[in-house]
Design a protein around this motif. Structure first.
Motif, PDB file in Angstrom:
ATOM      1  N   SER A 423       7.586  40.716  67.319  1.00 25.62           N
ATOM      2  CA  SER A 423       8.161  41.718  68.191  1.00 25.62           C
ATOM      3  C   SER A 423       7.764  41.246  69.713  1.00 25.62           C
ATOM      4  N   GLU A 424       8.475  41.667  70.556  1.00 26.07           N
ATOM      5  CA  GLU A 424       8.596  41.422  71.930  1.00 26.07           C
ATOM      6  C   GLU A 424       7.527  42.459  72.679  1.00 26.07           C
ATOM      7  N   GLY A 425       6.677  42.877  72.128  1.00 26.62           N
ATOM      8  CA  GLY A 425       5.628  43.707  72.662  1.00 26.62           C
ATOM      9  C   GLY A 425       5.400  44.993  71.575  1.00 26.62           C
ATOM     10  N   LEU A 426       4.750  46.069  72.146  1.00 29.16           N
ATOM     11  CA  LEU A 426       4.404  47.138  71.400  1.00 29.16           C
ATOM     12  C   LEU A 426       4.351  48.375  71.868  1.00 29.16           C
ATOM     13  N   ARG A 427       4.843  49.567  71.641  1.00 32.27           N
ATOM     14  CA  ARG A 427       4.947  50.626  72.432  1.00 32.27           C
ATOM     15  C   ARG A 427       4.476  51.826  71.346  1.00 32.27           C
ATOM     16  N   GLN A 428       3.330  52.521  72.114  1.00 32.71           N
ATOM     17  CA  GLN A 428       2.710  53.442  70.926  1.00 32.71           C
ATOM     18  C   GLN A 428       2.912  55.005  71.604  1.00 32.71           C
ATOM     19  N   GLU A 429       3.451  55.714  70.692  1.00 31.48           N
ATOM     20  CA  GLU A 429       3.674  57.077  71.153  1.00 31.48           C
ATOM     21  C   GLU A 429       3.123  58.181  70.054  1.00 31.48           C
ATOM     22  N   GLN A 430       1.984  58.683  70.430  1.00 36.27           N
ATOM     23  CA  GLN A 430       1.296  59.660  69.513  1.00 36.27           C
ATOM     24  C   GLN A 430       0.991  58.909  68.399  1.00 36.27           C
ATOM     25  N   ASN A 431       1.606  59.379  67.079  1.00 32.27           N
ATOM     26  CA  ASN A 431       0.983  58.549  65.798  1.00 32.27           C
ATOM     27  C   ASN A 431       2.114  57.476  65.400  1.00 32.27           C
ATOM     28  N   SER A 432       2.857  57.061  66.442  1.00 30.55           N
ATOM     29  CA  SER A 432       3.798  55.998  66.089  1.00 30.55           C
ATOM     30  C   SER A 432       3.718  54.801  67.070  1.00 30.55           C
ATOM     31  N   CYS A 433       3.975  53.629  66.277  1.00 28.15           N
ATOM     32  CA  CYS A 433       4.049  52.283  66.946  1.00 28.15           C
ATOM     33  C   CYS A 433       5.505  51.712  66.742  1.00 28.15           C
ATOM     34  N   MET A 434       6.113  51.354  68.011  1.00 28.47           N
ATOM     35  CA  MET A 434       7.574  50.837  68.014  1.00 28.47           C
ATOM     36  C   MET A 434       7.508  49.375  68.336  1.00 28.47           C
ATOM     37  N   LEU A 435       8.008  48.559  67.517  1.00 29.97           N
ATOM     38  CA  LEU A 435       8.288  47.046  67.678  1.00 29.97           C
ATOM     39  C   LEU A 435       9.836  46.755  67.932  1.00 29.97           C
ATOM     40  N   HIS A 436       9.854  45.519  68.414  1.00 27.90           N
ATOM     41  CA  HIS A 436      11.548  45.407  68.712  1.00 27.90           C
ATOM     42  C   HIS A 436      11.580  43.889  68.845  1.00 27.90           C
ATOM     43  N   GLU A 437      12.802  43.279  68.435  1.00 23.84           N
ATOM     44  CA  GLU A 437      13.045  41.859  68.690  1.00 23.84           C
ATOM     45  C   GLU A 437      14.606  41.741  68.901  1.00 23.84           C
ATOM     46  N   ARG A 438      15.053  41.010  69.735  1.00 27.91           N
ATOM     47  CA  ARG A 438      16.278  40.781  69.779  1.00 27.91           C
ATOM     48  C   ARG A 438      16.428  39.316  69.741  1.00 27.91           C
ATOM     49  N   LYS A 439      17.273  38.598  68.751  1.00 28.26           N
ATOM     50  CA  LYS A 439      17.495  37.103  68.589  1.00 28.26           C
ATOM     51  C   LYS A 439      19.008  36.831  68.908  1.00 28.26           C
ATOM     52  N   GLU A 440      19.228  35.924  69.530  1.00 26.96           N
ATOM     53  CA  GLU A 440      20.683  35.378  69.690  1.00 26.96           C
ATOM     54  C   GLU A 440      20.869  34.089  69.407  1.00 26.96           C
ATOM     55  N   ALA A 441      21.866  33.607  68.858  1.00 25.41           N
ATOM     56  CA  ALA A 441      22.380  32.303  68.580  1.00 25.41           C
ATOM     57  C   ALA A 441      23.687  31.795  69.111  1.00 25.41           C
ATOM     58  N   TYR A 442      23.913  30.678  69.737  1.00 21.95           N
ATOM     59  CA  TYR A 442      24.896  30.376  70.376  1.00 21.95           C
ATOM     60  C   TYR A 442      25.745  29.107  69.747  1.00 21.95           C
ATOM     61  N   TYR A 443      27.003  28.937  70.049  1.00 22.03           N
ATOM     62  CA  TYR A 443      27.880  27.710  69.750  1.00 22.03           C
ATOM     63  C   TYR A 443      28.182  27.197  71.128  1.00 22.03           C
ATOM     64  N   TYR A 444      28.136  25.991  71.350  1.00 21.28           N
ATOM     65  CA  TYR A 444      28.213  25.342  72.533  1.00 21.28           C
ATOM     66  C   TYR A 444      29.651  24.447  72.562  1.00 21.28           C
ATOM     67  N   GLN A 445      30.064  24.550  73.838  1.00 21.94           N
ATOM     68  CA  GLN A 445      31.345  24.025  74.215  1.00 21.94           C
ATOM     69  C   GLN A 445      31.287  22.668  74.865  1.00 21.94           C
ATOM     70  N   PRO A 446      32.524  21.784  74.839  1.00 19.11           N
ATOM     71  CA  PRO A 446      32.520  20.332  75.302  1.00 19.11           C
ATOM     72  C   PRO A 446      31.998  20.532  76.936  1.00 19.11           C
ATOM     73  N   LEU A 447      31.232  19.459  77.132  1.00 20.38           N
ATOM     74  CA  LEU A 447      30.651  19.079  78.621  1.00 20.38           C
ATOM     75  C   LEU A 447      32.068  18.913  79.514  1.00 20.38           C
ATOM     76  N   PRO A 448      31.903  19.470  80.652  1.00 21.95           N
ATOM     77  CA  PRO A 448      32.867  19.438  81.817  1.00 21.95           C
ATOM     78  C   PRO A 448      33.028  17.644  81.768  1.00 21.95           C
ATOM     79  N   ALA A 449      34.183  17.514  82.444  1.00 18.06           N
ATOM     80  CA  ALA A 449      34.468  15.919  82.521  1.00 18.06           C
ATOM     81  C   ALA A 449      33.650  15.311  83.348  1.00 18.06           C
ATOM     82  N   ASP A 450      33.002  15.909  84.407  1.00 15.67           N
ATOM     83  CA  ASP A 450      32.328  15.275  85.449  1.00 15.67           C
ATOM     84  C   ASP A 450      30.760  15.103  84.738  1.00 15.67           C
ATOM     85  N   LYS A 451      30.658  15.756  83.658  1.00 15.76           N
ATOM     86  CA  LYS A 451      29.062  15.557  83.170  1.00 15.76           C
ATOM     87  C   LYS A 451      29.496  14.743  81.923  1.00 15.76           C
ATOM     88  N   GLN A 452      30.376  14.294  81.645  1.00 14.74           N
ATOM     89  CA  GLN A 452      30.540  13.554  80.168  1.00 14.74           C
ATOM     90  C   GLN A 452      29.998  12.038  80.447  1.00 14.74           C
TER      91      GLN A 452
END
Length: 601
Positions: A423-452
């Motif tokens: 979890s990216e932290g914890l939030r508590q409200e009354q009798n509840s605890c809320m946990l949350h996480e977001r994960k991302e995954a990428y694919y990658y493009q070719p390098l620009p010509a001036d970086k090759q």
């Protein structure tokens, strides 16, 4: 009653601070006066605890007997220092079976010889991979300093001969500690505590000046009462060190962070003495540490301030099954060194049996309802990076009913092999605890010509999603086909029962695995066995875990896959092999989109 007990402790802390009595230091020509049984301080009216003192002598004698029947491990200076202290305590205590024992004297002379052999020319010792280590040398003085004072107080021909050899070691070590460096936050106070012992014995102001140099950095403790390492192992080390300096140097202000940390430690204490350490930045984040390690500290503060709450905690520790083994067996030396500990505890208040404590700086909530305890952990130290000095434990929930113990609940997905939910932290409200996480995954493009680079030799860099490193020069690449996984866990408590609502949303068909690890020694019923004898599945209905007469029920079950062999993910499995804990593992499995509600009761 969230935070109400914490508020009570804080009020008592502020009130008690007005009653500190200062121990006095000394000039360079005279060692400082040590606080003793006859000194005037709060609680000085309390009586000498004859019963505990006799138990300490008997337990120490038994440890000495065990040591004399074993060989000496010459290559472990830390162990040698502990043995030296234990043997010295019996050798110098009238009424002990080994008082003035020739066998003990000869063993002490041998150990002293081994310690001197292990000491480098600059006064340090080696400890494992730490070569010529000032902080590891300081740890030895935690026992050798008190031993030197006990030997001097005995003042016999034999004790002074031992003291003379010990002086050679300590004075040489002191030269190293006056200038030597450290590795970790607690090392500053371990080193300072060792120097305080040396200052008390020899009265050299250089020791005190070096202490002041370290203390000038400030002693950090957060709003939750946690030192920088958030470690149950090293918090005890820091507490002990600050108590030592406060006593020897006449610095009662150093006891304020100790009280604050010991308060928090109580709320992290399970009924059997285990301490919650999910949030630790050190090795104990995946270990079980016992509250018995803190007994010396709780007893000192309880007597020093005539504190009935801390006296109750000390008595609770005395009632633990491991008290004799973990405390009495080796504590006599420190009771001789600090006579204040020999006084009887004051009256004890009843300890709170019902609380909800929000440790917001740590993203952790602790709950207790009589014999039931639970912990919700929302993660910290972001982003996740597996290394020493960072909190990385993926456990998000623990639950106990007496001796029936759910060691941990962890959630994992097969999303790009990213493994455990954290979890990216914890939030508590009354009798509840809320946990949350977001994960991302990428694919990658070719390098620009001036970086090759025609030779294909690019920088070794971390991928933007944090999943791996490669010679791909990621910072100059654009990403595409971004995919995301959102996980929400809501934990609701109702009179000691817990409802876990688990919602995982992302690409369709991702494996989701809830891992419930129960303590070994119990029995699981209404479950399905797997190929691994310690792994089980819950397909439907409720499972029961029973240990003795205590039970935990969990369900309803779900089983949509059996892929539970590599759920750690790349971050954990690459560095640790696997962090799968010891115990009986019950798996509930599904696939995204995943929404499942289970109850633990």
């Amino acid at each position: 009653m969230k935070r109400s007990i914490r508020s009570l402790f804080i009020v008592l802390l502020v009130f008690s601070c007005f009653f500190f009595a200062s121990a006095r230091g000394s000039s360079n020509s005279e060692a400082p006066k040590k606080e003793g049984v006859g000194d005037t301080l709060v609680g000085s009216h309390t009586e000498f605890d004859h019963e505990l003192y006799q138990r300490l002598i008997q337990a120490n004698d038994q440890t000495v007997s065990n040591l004399l029947n074993k060989g000496i491990q010459k290559d472990n200076p830390r162990s040698l220092s502990v043995q030296f202290g234990i043997l010295t305590a019996s050798f110098c205590t009238i009424g002990a079976d080994y008082f003035n024992s020739e066998a003990v004297f000869q063993r002490l002379m041998k150990i002293m010889g081994y310690l001197l052999d292990a000491q480098r020319a600059n006064g340090t010792v080696d400890a494992g991979g730490n070569k010529q280590s000032p902080p590891d040398t300081a740890f030895l003085i935690d026992n050798l300093g008190p031993a030197a004072k006990v030997l001097a107080n005995r003042n016999s021909e034999e004790s002074m001969l031992l003291k003379k050899r010990l002086d050679d070691f300590l004075l040489s070590a002191g030269e190293a500690l006056i200038t030597g460096g450290i590795h970790t936050p607690n090392h500053r106070w371990v080193t300072s505590s060792a120097l305080a012992h040396l200052y008390q014995i020899y009265g050299d102001n250089r020791y005190k000046e070096r202490i002041e140099e370290w203390l000038s950095e400030g002693i950090y403790i957060d709003e939750d009462g946690q030192y920088p390492e958030r470690s149950r192992i090293y918090s005890k080390v820091v507490d002990h060190a600050l108590i030592t300096m406060a006593t020897i140097l006449g610095r009662p202000d150093l006891l304020k962070p100790v009280r604050k940390n010991l308060e928090t430690t109580f709320f992290l204490m399970e009924n059997n003495g285990d301490l919650v350490s999910l949030d630790s930045r050190r090795q104990d984040q995946n270990m079980i540490i016992q509250a018995t390690n803190y007994y010396w500290c709780y007893r000192f503060i309880a007597v020093r301030l005539n504190d009935s709450l801390f006296a109750a905690i000390a008595r609770k520790i005395e009632d633990m099954d491991t008290f004799d083994e973990h405390v009495l067996s080796g504590a006599l030396l420190h009771f001789l060194d600090v006579p204040l500990l020999q006084k009887k505890l004051s009256r004890a208040d009843a300890l709170p049996e019902d609380f909800n404590v929000d440790l917001s700086a740590t993203n952790m909530v602790r709950m207790k309802r009589d014999r039931m305890t639970a912990t919700v952990f929302g993660g910290n130290d972001f982003p996740l990076q597996i290394s020493s000095g960072r909190s990385t434990n993926p456990t998000f929930f623990t639950f106990r009913k007496g001796e029936a113990i759910l060691e941990y609940a962890r959630l994992s997905t097969s999303f790009f092999n990213t493994g455990y939910f954290r979890s990216e932290g914890l939030r508590q409200e009354q009798n509840s605890c809320m946990l949350h996480e977001r994960k991302e995954a990428y694919y990658y493009q070719p390098l620009p010509a001036d970086k090759q680079n025609p030779e294909g030799d690019y920088k070794l860099t971390e991928s933007p999603d944090g999943r791996f490193w490669s010679k791909m020069d990621f910072k100059d690449r654009s990403v595409s086909d971004v995919q995301a996984m959102e996980t929400d866990v809501t934990i609701r408590e109702n009179k000691g029962e817990f409802e876990l609502v688990i919602n995982v949303d992302g690409p369709k068909g991702v494996d989701v695995t809830l891992e419930l690890c129960f303590r070994s020694g119990g029995q699981l019923s209404a479950v399905q066995k797997s190929e691994n004898e310690s792994d089980f599945f819950l397909k439907e209905g409720y499972a029961t875990y029973q240990f003795g007469s205590d039970k935990i029920q969990v369900g309803p079950g779900i089983r949509e896959h059996q892929n539970v062999g590599r759920i750690d993910g790349e971050l954990y499995s690459t560095h640790f092999g696997s962090i799968k804990g010891k115990g009986m593992h019950l798996f509930l499995t599904g696939r995204t989109p995943f929404l499942h509600v289970i109850t633990l009761k």
